[in-house]
Design an enzyme around this catalytic site. Structure first.
Site, PDB file in Angstrom:
ATOM      1  CD  GLU A  68       9.089  13.013  11.986  1.00  0.00           C
ATOM      2  OE1 GLU A  68      10.079  12.463  11.472  1.00  0.00           O
ATOM      3  OE2 GLU A  68       8.019  12.422  12.169  1.00  0.00           O
ATOM      4  CB  CYS A 127      12.152   9.328   9.862  1.00  0.00           C
ATOM      5  SG  CYS A 127      10.581   8.933   9.082  1.00  0.00           S
ATOM      6  CD  GLU A 147      11.762   4.671   9.622  1.00  0.00           C
ATOM      7  OE1 GLU A 147      11.572   5.684  10.344  1.00  0.00           O
ATOM      8  OE2 GLU A 147      11.824   4.729   8.392  1.00  0.00           O
ATOM      9  CE  LYS A 161      -1.935   3.012   1.879  1.00  0.00           C
ATOM     10  NZ  LYS A 161      -1.959   4.482   1.519  1.00  0.00           N
TER      11      LYS A 161
END
Length: 496
Positions: A394, A297, A256, A180
């Protein structure tokens, strides 16, 4: 250059491109100008059901898990060769869909995507168990078997590389899969599915269902016939993936997730070199030569500079910004392309406003960089404290927070003062400091006097709320395998 023709817009299920069951489509947007690139089939639960059914049949009855490992290796190598042969088109699709630099895609990202397949292809025929000497006149051994049907949910920041990073070990292990891709960047995943077909992967082994996370992605996480899920994305969504997996068949999950990585600079370094490296640590992914700006990230967004060199470091950093060119990712003279979509663009701008309201000093940038499209100026804040939102959350964009520190102990304490633990950078010429800090920082990867030093051999993943499990390296392959123990009596054993 001429933009690529969009060839594949349907779901790829059981070896065929098909419309969504509902007939619905969604628009994928060019971040350079906000215009529609193409309408893509919008898969949902019904389509995931069909894809899982195909993958389950291919696993339970098809040849892929039963092939000699050398045959899996051969097809994976052919798949990798086809990626190389279509490098320019794949790079252009990622530039068009995600705003990534075309030159960077051709030189680095698409070749790396192919190499990931080759790395795991080389491991396909080296999967084996152990022979065990048991007590009580028993002979034992272990088998390493593929875990089954896996769901692979990939993000938008590295569409092609993330695809092969997850597909590679799953294929080598003998698994079948449903991929996906992110709704923002479906184009390269569908093209890669086409290449897998050309590489003669059996029907049903690799399926790609495009659609939204809350529908198609949620259906992958909660599906009873999926045996494992690997997800890369935000911590918030990762929590939902884990909950869905636990609530159904207790499938194992690899996550992750987000990061807020410290980049720690001690006063014994070459300021010129480290300023350049610090800039790359925040600009990698959408910038040239190898630095979507902050859209990774592990970006080193919290930059801690020892007070003795802080002022000189700021001067050098501003020199980097002055020569920085933001613009069309197809222009070879551009350093930074647009953010991936309007939602991310607005999110980043809102964080910049929060930083100003909370008292941080805007050193440079902080505004849109064009009249149309999702371009943002590279942004640096000084006078940032650890409790500020821009230092804690973040942002996933071109925003750097600069902070001073005095001692090694302070750097470690403040570096660890985050809910995340994905990566860290340590810049020093003192071996004792390097060893002390790298062993004390709680992160899945620590780079000493370098940053973004990735390799297919190097495991990659996080501590704390950055997730668990590892991508890349042999640790990733292990997560797609399970161990079966077999025991039998030796002749004349009392067990007979």
């Amino acid at each position: 250059m001429a933009l690529p023709k969009i060839k594949f817009t349907q779901l790829f299920i059981d070896g065929q491109f098909v419309d969504a069951v509902s007939g619905k489509t969604f628009e994928t947007i060019d971040p350079r100008n906000g215009e529609v690139i193409a309408k893509i089939a919008e898969g949902d639960k019904d389509d995931i059901d069909l894809a899982v059914k195909a993958a389950r049949h291919a696993f339970d009855n098809g040849p892929w898990p039963r092939f000699p490992p050398s045959e899996r290796r051969r097809m994976m190598l052919k798949f990798a060769d086809l990626i190389d042969q279509n490098m320019e088109e794949l790079a252009a699709l990622d530039s068009l869909d995600a705003g990534k630099l075309y030159s960077l895609g051709k030189l680095v990202e698409i070749p790396n995507a192919a190499e990931k397949l080759r790395y795991y292809a080389g491991a396909a025929d080296k999967i084996h168990g152990s022979t065990l000497k048991m007590s009580g006149q028993l002979h034992g051994y272990t088998l390493r078997e593929p875990i089954g049907v896996v769901g692979l949910i990939i993000p938008w920041n590295f569409p092609s590389q993330m695809f092969t990073m997850k597909v590679g070990p799953a294929l080598a292990a003998g698994c079948t899969m449903v991929v996906k891709p992110a709704e923002q960047t479906p184009l390269s995943a569908l093209f890669l599915a086409h290449l897998a077909k050309l590489a003669s992967l059996p029907d049903g082994v690799l399926n790609v269902v495009t659609g939204y996370g809350h529908s198609a992605g949620a259906a992958v996480s909660s599906h009873m016939d999926i045996d494992k899920v690997s997800f890369t994305g935000s911590t918030e969504v990762g929590r939902l993936v884990m909950q869905a997996a636990a609530a159904t068949n207790l499938k194992p999950v690899t996550l992750e997730l987000g990061g807020k990585s410290p980049f720690i600079i001690f006063d014994d370094v070459d300021i010129d070199k480290v300023a350049d490296l610090a800039w790359r640590a925040i600009t990698y992914n959408k910038a040239n030569p190898i630095p979507i700006f902050g859209e990774i990230c592990v970006a080193g967004t919290r930059v801690f500079v020892q007070e003795g060199i802080y002022d000189a470091f700021v001067v050098k950093l501003l020199e980097k910004v002055e020569s920085w060119v933001v613009g069309d990712p197809f222009d070879p003279n551009v350093h930074q392309g647009p953010q991936v979509d309007e939602k991310q663009y607005n999110k980043i701008l809102s964080y910049i406003e929060i930083g100003k309201k909370e008292g941080a000093t805007l050193l440079t940038g902080g505004k849109p960089a064009a009249n149309k499209g999702y371009y943002i100026e590279p942004t640096i804040f000084t006078d940032v404290t650890d409790d500020m939102t821009i230092a804690k959350e973040e942002i996933f964009g071109p925003v750097m927070s600069l902070m001073k520190f005095k001692s090694v102990e302070e750097a470690i304490k403040r570096g660890n003062a985050t809910k995340y633990g994905l990566a860290a950078g340590v810049m020093t010429n003192d071996l004792n400091i390097a060893n002390t800090v790298s062993r004390s920082i709680r992160a899945g990867i620590v780079w000493i006097n370098c940053y973004f030093a990735f390799s297919d051999t190097l495991p990659y993943g996080g501590y704390k709320m950055s997730g668990f499990g590892r991508d890349m390296g042999m640790e990733s392959l292990e997560s797609y395998l399970q161990t079966k123990s077999v025991a039998m009596p030796i002749h004349n054993s009392p067990w007979l």
